[in-house]
Design an enzyme around this catalytic site. Structure first.
Site, PDB file in Angstrom:
ATOM      1  N   GLU A 196      30.938  10.670 -27.003  1.00 30.64           N
ATOM      2  CA  GLU A 196      30.563   9.747 -25.938  1.00 30.64           C
ATOM      3  C   GLU A 196      29.184  10.155 -25.402  1.00 30.64           C
ATOM      4  O   GLU A 196      29.023  11.255 -24.879  1.00 30.64           O
ATOM      5  CB  GLU A 196      31.616   9.816 -24.831  1.00 30.64           C
ATOM      6  CG  GLU A 196      31.410   8.785 -23.751  1.00 30.64           C
ATOM      7  CD  GLU A 196      32.561   8.756 -22.747  1.00 30.64           C
ATOM      8  OE1 GLU A 196      32.984   9.833 -22.292  1.00 30.64           O
ATOM      9  OE2 GLU A 196      33.020   7.652 -22.412  1.00 30.64           O
ATOM     10  N   CYS A 249      32.849   3.660 -19.386  1.00 31.98           N
ATOM     11  CA  CYS A 249      33.875   4.308 -20.204  1.00 31.98           C
ATOM     12  C   CYS A 249      34.180   3.467 -21.432  1.00 31.98           C
ATOM     13  O   CYS A 249      34.522   3.994 -22.473  1.00 31.98           O
ATOM     14  CB  CYS A 249      35.127   4.540 -19.375  1.00 31.98           C
ATOM     15  SG  CYS A 249      35.666   3.086 -18.489  1.00 31.98           S
TER      16      CYS A 249
HETATM   17  P1  NAI Z   1      33.631  14.758 -14.799  1.00 28.65           P
HETATM   18  O1  NAI Z   1      34.902  14.388 -15.476  1.00 28.65           O
HETATM   19  O2  NAI Z   1      33.299  16.203 -14.733  1.00 28.65           O
HETATM   20  O3  NAI Z   1      33.617  14.211 -13.291  1.00 28.65           O
HETATM   21  C1  NAI Z   1      34.422  13.151 -12.803  1.00 28.65           C
HETATM   22  C2  NAI Z   1      35.032  13.565 -11.471  1.00 28.65           C
HETATM   23  O4  NAI Z   1      35.860  14.701 -11.666  1.00 28.65           O
HETATM   24  C3  NAI Z   1      34.010  13.976 -10.410  1.00 28.65           C
HETATM   25  O5  NAI Z   1      34.463  13.557  -9.144  1.00 28.65           O
HETATM   26  C4  NAI Z   1      34.029  15.491 -10.505  1.00 28.65           C
HETATM   27  O6  NAI Z   1      33.616  16.131  -9.332  1.00 28.65           O
HETATM   28  C5  NAI Z   1      35.492  15.743 -10.783  1.00 28.65           C
HETATM   29  N1  NAI Z   1      35.793  17.026 -11.424  1.00 28.65           N
HETATM   30  C6  NAI Z   1      35.010  17.750 -12.251  1.00 28.65           C
HETATM   31  N2  NAI Z   1      35.621  18.894 -12.608  1.00 28.65           N
HETATM   32  C7  NAI Z   1      36.817  18.904 -11.990  1.00 28.65           C
HETATM   33  C8  NAI Z   1      37.906  19.834 -11.964  1.00 28.65           C
HETATM   34  N3  NAI Z   1      37.874  20.983 -12.625  1.00 28.65           N
HETATM   35  N4  NAI Z   1      38.994  19.521 -11.220  1.00 28.65           N
HETATM   36  C9  NAI Z   1      39.059  18.368 -10.550  1.00 28.65           C
HETATM   37  N5  NAI Z   1      38.053  17.472 -10.523  1.00 28.65           N
HETATM   38  C10 NAI Z   1      36.945  17.720 -11.248  1.00 28.65           C
HETATM   39  O7  NAI Z   1      32.462  13.960 -15.486  1.00 28.65           O
HETATM   40  P2  NAI Z   1      30.868  14.256 -15.367  1.00 28.65           P
HETATM   41  O8  NAI Z   1      30.647  15.735 -15.492  1.00 28.65           O
HETATM   42  O9  NAI Z   1      30.366  13.558 -14.170  1.00 28.65           O
HETATM   43  O10 NAI Z   1      30.316  13.532 -16.652  1.00 28.65           O
HETATM   44  C11 NAI Z   1      30.411  14.156 -17.926  1.00 28.65           C
HETATM   45  C12 NAI Z   1      30.742  13.147 -19.006  1.00 28.65           C
HETATM   46  O11 NAI Z   1      32.032  12.593 -18.761  1.00 28.65           O
HETATM   47  C13 NAI Z   1      29.826  11.947 -19.064  1.00 28.65           C
HETATM   48  O12 NAI Z   1      28.668  12.213 -19.795  1.00 28.65           O
HETATM   49  C14 NAI Z   1      30.706  10.943 -19.729  1.00 28.65           C
HETATM   50  O13 NAI Z   1      30.704  11.152 -21.123  1.00 28.65           O
HETATM   51  C15 NAI Z   1      32.085  11.264 -19.196  1.00 28.65           C
HETATM   52  N6  NAI Z   1      32.447  10.396 -18.047  1.00 28.65           N
HETATM   53  C16 NAI Z   1      33.338   9.383 -18.242  1.00 28.65           C
HETATM   54  C17 NAI Z   1      33.630   8.520 -17.214  1.00 28.65           C
HETATM   55  C18 NAI Z   1      34.575   7.395 -17.393  1.00 28.65           C
HETATM   56  O14 NAI Z   1      34.489   6.413 -16.672  1.00 28.65           O
HETATM   57  N7  NAI Z   1      35.526   7.494 -18.294  1.00 28.65           N
HETATM   58  C19 NAI Z   1      32.990   8.636 -15.908  1.00 28.65           C
HETATM   59  C20 NAI Z   1      32.129   9.783 -15.774  1.00 28.65           C
HETATM   60  C21 NAI Z   1      31.874  10.595 -16.826  1.00 28.65           C
END
Ligand code: NAI
Ligand code: MG
Length: 489
Positions: free
Chosen positions: A392, A295
């Protein structure tokens, strides 16, 4: 180049079901989903696919534990159980590092040297807090005795991403357990295995059944059910800002407490007077660490014009020499991206960089023909308006931008809706402090990058988050203040 066949013994997968009320159970629906080894694209195991029905069971188990054994336990004993959990993780450190590597794709050496020690340290740090959370007595007008109590917020929902599966678990469990909360956790669908193992170790450490519940599953089903559940008092989320926006809307109904740790487009600034070799090592590490899946990745590298070409050549050499390969091999420095979706997203950004006129000086394509490997990639000649300077990427793609004027640099560093981290490399203490004061980000590193400590708060300004994790600040979202006033007359 092809990735060598993985012949070494695979880490053991011991748990694939939901962990609810201290019992392992299949999803109510009976559904499962595959968790994939990103180095080989092969299925490691089928895991229970929890959804609203399982979250409901977990929330009820968490409520029962909250009102039952966990609330009756002395805070010091709560801390003792957390120390034991940390000890049990430490005893299994090699096996856990290998399992993390298998499920996530990160090099096992990195999991062993970075993730696991930080996990253990975080749990111990917060274990020490358990019996030191207390209110105060407050002088008020009139003949009254007023004091505050610091009470746990209740049942907390915790939704985490896949980039540091165990570490994100520890960052969430540490403050929640110390405060006396109980937990419904949903690990990322890409990486459920180590969180499930940690739940088992928590039970063996003596943490009462129902205090920690883990429901693997997808975001829009299991994750959304946590956010909507009226029996869950707070949600802590780490992931994409767009997901946080959905969660905030969904949580409006029950007015849940929310904390968010989201993404960034962090500036890493190299001044001409810096130790350029140290800065090159720091810029390389700040972006390519963890396959660029951080992140706080230093994804906008600003280099002062007088040293620009020399510095970019140092960066290019480092990126070109990075060793990619089997994450379970001891000498691998970079593994695959976590899944097909991230791999595709990163390659599409590389296309955008090329199409928008940036210059790709190293990398720029897939590595090998199996697994989600992406070559370490650097774009120079990047302009602020390009998508690779704005969005990002979350992969091993560095954008190098040139600057000359300090005031202009500060303004450009802040020219993003994110504000997670920033770094500056210089020997000029005045510039260093000026940068630390004026750049709007939750963490500022000076002559270093990615230095984390359980005691040092971490989180975002602007759209990079709300609230802080780690340190004493990280406890606050897990505590409610209760004011008690008693008449003395
Ligand atoms: P995401 O935000 O969709 O997933 C993170 C978590 O949220 C996972 O456990 C997922 O199952 C959950 N989630 C997804 N949709 C949800 C909803 N509607 N309600 C509740 N929980 C939900 O991230 P994703 O799709 O894995 O990655 C997409 C982009 O997000 C990456 O390319 C990156 O840019 C960013 N990202 C940033 C992170 C950080 O540490 N700040 C970590 C992971 C992704
Ligand atoms: Mg998503």
């Amino acid at each position: 180049m092809a990735i060598a066949e993985v012949t070494r013994p695979q880490p053991k997968v011991r748990h694939t079901e939901c962990f609810i009320g201290g019992k392992w159970r299949a999803a109510v629906s009976g559904k499962t989903f595959a968790t994939v080894n990103p180095a080989t694209e092969e299925t490691i195991a089928e895991v229970a696919e929890g959804d609203a029905a399982d979250i409901d069971l977990a929330a009820k188990a968490a409520r029962a534990a909250f009102e039952g054994p966990w609330s009756r336990m002395d805070a010091r004993d709560r801390g003792r159980l957390m120390y034991r959990l940390a000890d049990f993780i430490e005893e299994e450190i090699d096996e856990l590092a290998a399992l993390e590597s298998l499920d996530n794709g990160k090099p096992v050496s990195v999991a062993r040297a970075a993730d696991l020690p930080l996990v253990i340290d975080c749990l111990r740090y917060y274990a020490g807090f358990a019996d030191k959370i207390h209110g105060s007595t407050i002088p008020v007008r009139g003949n009254y005795f007023t004091y505050t109590r610091k009470e746990p917020v209740g049942v907390v929902g915790q939704i985490i991403p896949w980039n540091f599966p165990m570490l994100m678990t520890a960052w969430k469990w540490g403050p929640a357990l110390a405060a006396g909360c109980t937990i419904v956790m949903k690990p990322a669908e890409q990486t459920p295995l180590t969180c499930l193992r940690m739940a088992q170790l928590a039970q063996e450490a003596g943490i009462p059944d129902g205090v920690i519940n883990v429901v693997p599953g997808y975001g829009p089903t299991a994750g959304a059910a946590i956010v909507r559940h009226t029996g869950i008092d707070k949600v802590a989320f780490t992931g994409e800002h767009r997901t946080a926006q959905i969660i905030m809307r969904e949580a409006a109904e029950s007015l849940k407490r929310l904390t968010f740790e989201l993404g960034g487009k962090s500036p890493n600034v190299i001044l001409a007077d810096a130790d350029l070799d140290a800065a090159a090592a720091g810029a390389d590490f700040g972006l390519f660490f963890n396959q660029g899946q951080c992140c706080c990745a230093g994804s906008r590298v600003f280099v002062q014009d007088s040293v620009h070409d020399e510095f970019v050549e140092k960066l290019r050499q480092r990126a070109a020499s990075r060793k990619l390969g089997d994450p379970l091999a001891a000498d691998t420095e970079q593994g695959p991206q976590v899944d097909q979706a991230q791999f595709d997203k990163i390659l599409s950004y590389i296309d955008k960089g090329n199409n928008e006129g940036a210059q790709c000086i190293v990398g720029g394509s897939r590595f090998g023909n199996r697994g989600y490997f992406v070559q370490p990639t650097i774009f120079s000649n990047v302009q602020d308006s390009m998508s690779i300077a704005q969005e990002e990427i979350f992969g091993p793609v560095m954008s190098v931008l040139k600057f000359s004027d300090w005031e202009e640099l500060i303004q450009r560093a802040n020219q993003t809706f994110f504000g997670l981290a920033a770094a500056v490399w210089t020997k000029d203490v005045f510039k260093a402090h000026d940068f630390a004061r004026r750049v709007r980000a939750g963490t500022i590193w000076v002559n270093c990058y990615d230095v984390f400590d359980a005691a040092a708060p971490f989180g975002g300004f602007k759209m990079s988050g709300q609230g802080r994790e780690l340190g004493e600040d990280g406890l606050r979202p897990y505590v409610e203040t209760k004011t008690v006033t008693m008449s003395l007359g």
